[in-house]
Design a protein around this motif. Structure first.
Motif, PDB file in Angstrom:
ATOM      1  N   ARG A 182     -11.658  26.764  -5.524  1.00 31.87           N
ATOM      2  CA  ARG A 182     -10.900  27.179  -7.071  1.00 31.87           C
ATOM      3  C   ARG A 182     -10.717  28.702  -6.972  1.00 31.87           C
ATOM      4  O   ARG A 182      -9.833  29.182  -7.574  1.00 31.87           O
ATOM      5  CB  ARG A 182     -11.958  26.826  -8.173  1.00 31.87           C
ATOM      6  N   LYS A 197     -10.172  31.803 -13.050  1.00 32.66           N
ATOM      7  CA  LYS A 197     -11.558  32.497 -13.454  1.00 32.66           C
ATOM      8  C   LYS A 197     -11.106  34.069 -13.480  1.00 32.66           C
ATOM      9  O   LYS A 197     -11.555  34.761 -12.365  1.00 32.66           O
ATOM     10  CB  LYS A 197     -12.606  32.166 -12.371  1.00 32.66           C
ATOM     11  N   TYR A 220     -12.661  37.571 -19.216  1.00 27.68           N
ATOM     12  CA  TYR A 220     -14.059  37.323 -20.003  1.00 27.68           C
ATOM     13  C   TYR A 220     -14.552  38.083 -21.152  1.00 27.68           C
ATOM     14  O   TYR A 220     -15.539  38.027 -21.734  1.00 27.68           O
ATOM     15  CB  TYR A 220     -14.986  37.340 -18.614  1.00 27.68           C
ATOM     16  N   GLU A 269     -13.837  24.699 -25.064  1.00 26.55           N
ATOM     17  CA  GLU A 269     -15.211  24.566 -24.167  1.00 26.55           C
ATOM     18  C   GLU A 269     -16.024  25.441 -24.872  1.00 26.55           C
ATOM     19  O   GLU A 269     -15.679  26.356 -26.016  1.00 26.55           O
ATOM     20  CB  GLU A 269     -14.759  24.857 -22.819  1.00 26.55           C
ATOM     21  N   ALA A 274     -19.043  29.924 -21.623  1.00 27.69           N
ATOM     22  CA  ALA A 274     -18.862  30.060 -20.227  1.00 27.69           C
ATOM     23  C   ALA A 274     -19.324  28.573 -19.546  1.00 27.69           C
ATOM     24  O   ALA A 274     -19.955  28.742 -18.627  1.00 27.69           O
ATOM     25  CB  ALA A 274     -19.603  31.389 -19.516  1.00 27.69           C
ATOM     26  N   ALA A 275     -19.058  27.764 -20.194  1.00 30.31           N
ATOM     27  CA  ALA A 275     -19.434  26.455 -19.670  1.00 30.31           C
ATOM     28  C   ALA A 275     -18.550  25.426 -20.258  1.00 30.31           C
ATOM     29  O   ALA A 275     -18.082  25.530 -21.627  1.00 30.31           O
ATOM     30  CB  ALA A 275     -20.789  26.167 -19.913  1.00 30.31           C
ATOM     31  N   LEU A 315     -11.650  26.341 -18.461  1.00 30.82           N
ATOM     32  CA  LEU A 315     -11.794  26.275 -17.014  1.00 30.82           C
ATOM     33  C   LEU A 315     -12.066  24.935 -16.252  1.00 30.82           C
ATOM     34  O   LEU A 315     -12.783  24.205 -16.999  1.00 30.82           O
ATOM     35  CB  LEU A 315     -12.967  27.276 -16.493  1.00 30.82           C
ATOM     36  N   GLY A 371     -14.059  22.931 -14.810  1.00 31.09           N
ATOM     37  CA  GLY A 371     -15.246  23.159 -14.020  1.00 31.09           C
ATOM     38  C   GLY A 371     -15.780  22.163 -13.034  1.00 31.09           C
ATOM     39  O   GLY A 371     -15.293  20.925 -12.906  1.00 31.09           O
ATOM     40  N   ILE A 372     -16.394  22.742 -12.247  1.00 31.53           N
ATOM     41  CA  ILE A 372     -16.928  21.949 -11.089  1.00 31.53           C
ATOM     42  C   ILE A 372     -18.197  21.143 -11.428  1.00 31.53           C
ATOM     43  O   ILE A 372     -18.357  19.840 -11.214  1.00 31.53           O
ATOM     44  CB  ILE A 372     -17.355  22.997  -9.732  1.00 31.53           C
ATOM     45  N   THR A 373     -19.103  21.480 -12.457  1.00 29.18           N
ATOM     46  CA  THR A 373     -20.210  20.994 -12.924  1.00 29.18           C
ATOM     47  C   THR A 373     -19.594  19.749 -13.676  1.00 29.18           C
ATOM     48  O   THR A 373     -19.985  18.500 -13.716  1.00 29.18           O
ATOM     49  CB  THR A 373     -20.983  21.772 -13.912  1.00 29.18           C
ATOM     50  N   GLY A 400     -22.164  23.686 -16.627  1.00 24.80           N
ATOM     51  CA  GLY A 400     -21.591  24.813 -16.043  1.00 24.80           C
ATOM     52  C   GLY A 400     -22.628  25.193 -14.929  1.00 24.80           C
ATOM     53  O   GLY A 400     -23.775  24.830 -15.063  1.00 24.80           O
ATOM     54  N   THR A 401     -22.054  25.894 -13.948  1.00 31.76           N
ATOM     55  CA  THR A 401     -22.725  26.286 -12.645  1.00 31.76           C
ATOM     56  C   THR A 401     -24.124  27.123 -13.495  1.00 31.76           C
ATOM     57  O   THR A 401     -25.173  26.877 -12.802  1.00 31.76           O
ATOM     58  CB  THR A 401     -21.952  27.283 -11.566  1.00 31.76           C
TER      59      THR A 401
HETATM   60  N1  PMP Z   1     -15.850  27.493 -18.529  1.00 29.92           N
HETATM   61  C1  PMP Z   1     -15.862  28.995 -18.337  1.00 29.92           C
HETATM   62  C2  PMP Z   1     -15.014  29.595 -19.108  1.00 29.92           C
HETATM   63  C3  PMP Z   1     -16.782  29.356 -17.325  1.00 29.92           C
HETATM   64  O1  PMP Z   1     -16.914  30.690 -16.812  1.00 29.92           O
HETATM   65  C4  PMP Z   1     -17.506  28.332 -16.690  1.00 29.92           C
HETATM   66  C5  PMP Z   1     -18.372  28.737 -15.369  1.00 29.92           C
HETATM   67  N2  PMP Z   1     -17.799  29.192 -14.196  1.00 29.92           N
HETATM   68  C6  PMP Z   1     -17.227  27.043 -16.803  1.00 29.92           C
HETATM   69  C7  PMP Z   1     -16.418  26.550 -17.785  1.00 29.92           C
HETATM   70  C8  PMP Z   1     -18.235  25.911 -15.968  1.00 29.92           C
HETATM   71  O2  PMP Z   1     -17.531  25.760 -14.741  1.00 29.92           O
HETATM   72  P1  PMP Z   1     -18.331  25.519 -13.387  1.00 29.92           P
HETATM   73  O3  PMP Z   1     -18.951  24.191 -13.702  1.00 29.92           O
HETATM   74  O4  PMP Z   1     -17.278  25.187 -12.175  1.00 29.92           O
HETATM   75  O5  PMP Z   1     -19.141  26.643 -13.182  1.00 29.92           O
END
Ligand code: PMP
Length: 317
Positions: A72, A168, A173, A202, A205-206, A226, A228-230, A265-266
């Motif tokens: 990513r 990202k 941010y 969303e 930050a998740a 985003l 997301g990987i989670t 999210g991570t």
């Molecule tokens: N959305 C945003 C805006 C984020 O900053 C994050 C954290 N990286 C996520 C979603 C979750 O993404 P991930 O599961 O890849 O961490």
């Protein structure tokens, strides 16, 4: 019993240890940039947030989905015209070296940062010097995972045609920072953001999941989220647990009638939201589907579940 991340708050100052910068591992104290740096002035960088979880019984530190995060990062770099002389696999290897050099025996957060390093005024993307840094810090939970209060923010989520949400991007941010700051100032823990069409995008930050009638629902990658990987990992867990998954737009009022809502999210991990706009979600406590997903997730991330060993990469040989 599997646990959420243990360690210091994400608000601690990061001042010691080793990092990766200028193509080598060096003391963090030596890894500095000039005030004229393009990325510092214009936010022209992109980053990742990766976790590594310590498994005390095995004496092993596991990076979680590190390759997916670096893939990513390289997509974000393509969008920002940042060229890195590394493959995703090489970046995973460098990260393992940084973690090993720091001799961590605890849960760690990893921050790769690719940015425009030129010391010039011109606002542009092309023709600038690119830099890459990777730093790490011991870190516990980013937010509480057992019951957050959220507000639907009046700050709109940035849209793909303004600042790409699927990249990202450092400067982007400001958008979740404004939303979270307003939420906290008003006495909430977290902000849920709508996109320009008024539908749920969303959290700050998740990614966001809701549960309705036993099915898991999350917004599509075209909802200015985003990718997301989670989020992807949770869809996989749900399939194994035979929980139906729907990926479709979510209306604001669905948040008010959902049985459960959680962040993915991570940093956030799987964090239950138990009230939205001062209305209880479901019965206002951690829901059964969220709890089940948490149970499997927190074992998987520490390399304790053989079915998900491909999620983790050991640091120590
Ligand atoms: N959305 C945003 C805006 C984020 O900053 C994050 C954290 N990286 C996520 C979603 C979750 O993404 P991930 O599961 O890849 O961490």
């Amino acid at each position: 019993m599997a646990e959420t991340a243990k360690g210091p708050s994400p608000k601690q100052e990061i001042t010691s240890g080793y990092c990766f910068f200028k193509g080598e591992i060096m003391p963090l104290a030596d890894a500095n940039v000039n005030i004229t740096t393009h990325a510092l002035n214009y936010g022209t960088g992109c980053f990742e947030g990766i976790r590594a979880y310590w498994n005390g019984e095995q004496g092993q530190l596991y990076m979680l989905k590190a390759l997916e995060h670096y893939q990513r990062l390289l997509f974000s770099c393509r969008i920002l015209k940042i060229q890195l002389p590394y493959t995703a696999e090489e970046l995973v290897d460098w990260t393992a070296k940084v973690l090993a050099k720091n001799e961590y025996r605890e849960d760690v957060y990893i921050r790769p940062l690719a940015f425009k390093g030129s010391q010039v005024i011109k606002v542009t993307l092309a023709g600038l010097r690119d830099e890459l840094a990777i730093f790490t810090v011991p870190m516990g939970d980013y937010v509480s995972t057992s019951g957050l209060s959220a507000v639907v923010s009046n700050w709109q989520r940035i849209s793909d045609n303004m600042i790409p949400s699927r990249a990202k991007v450092s400067g982007a941010y400001i958008n979740p920072a404004l939303a979270t700051d307003a939420a906290v100032a008003d006495g909430y823990d977290e902000a849920i953001m709508l996109s320009s069409d008024g539908q749920v995008s969303e959290a700050s930050a998740a990614n966001l999941f809701i549960v309705r009638n036993g099915a898991l629902i999350t917004t599509p990658i075209t909802s200015d989220i985003l990718e997301g990987i989670t989020r992807r990992g949770i869809v996989q867990l749900a399939e194994h647990l035979q929980i139906p998954v729907e990926i479709r737009p979510i209306d604001r009022t669905e948040l008010y009638i959902a049985d459960e809502v959680f962040l993915a999210g991570t940093g956030a991990q799987i964090a239950s939201i138990t009230s939205i706009d001062r209305r209880p979600v479901g019965d206002g406590t951690l829901g059964a589907v969220t709890a089940k997903l948490q149970e499997v997730y927190y074992r998987a991330v520490r390399g304790m579940d053989d079915r998900y060993l491909d999620w983790v990469t050991p640091v120590y040989k």
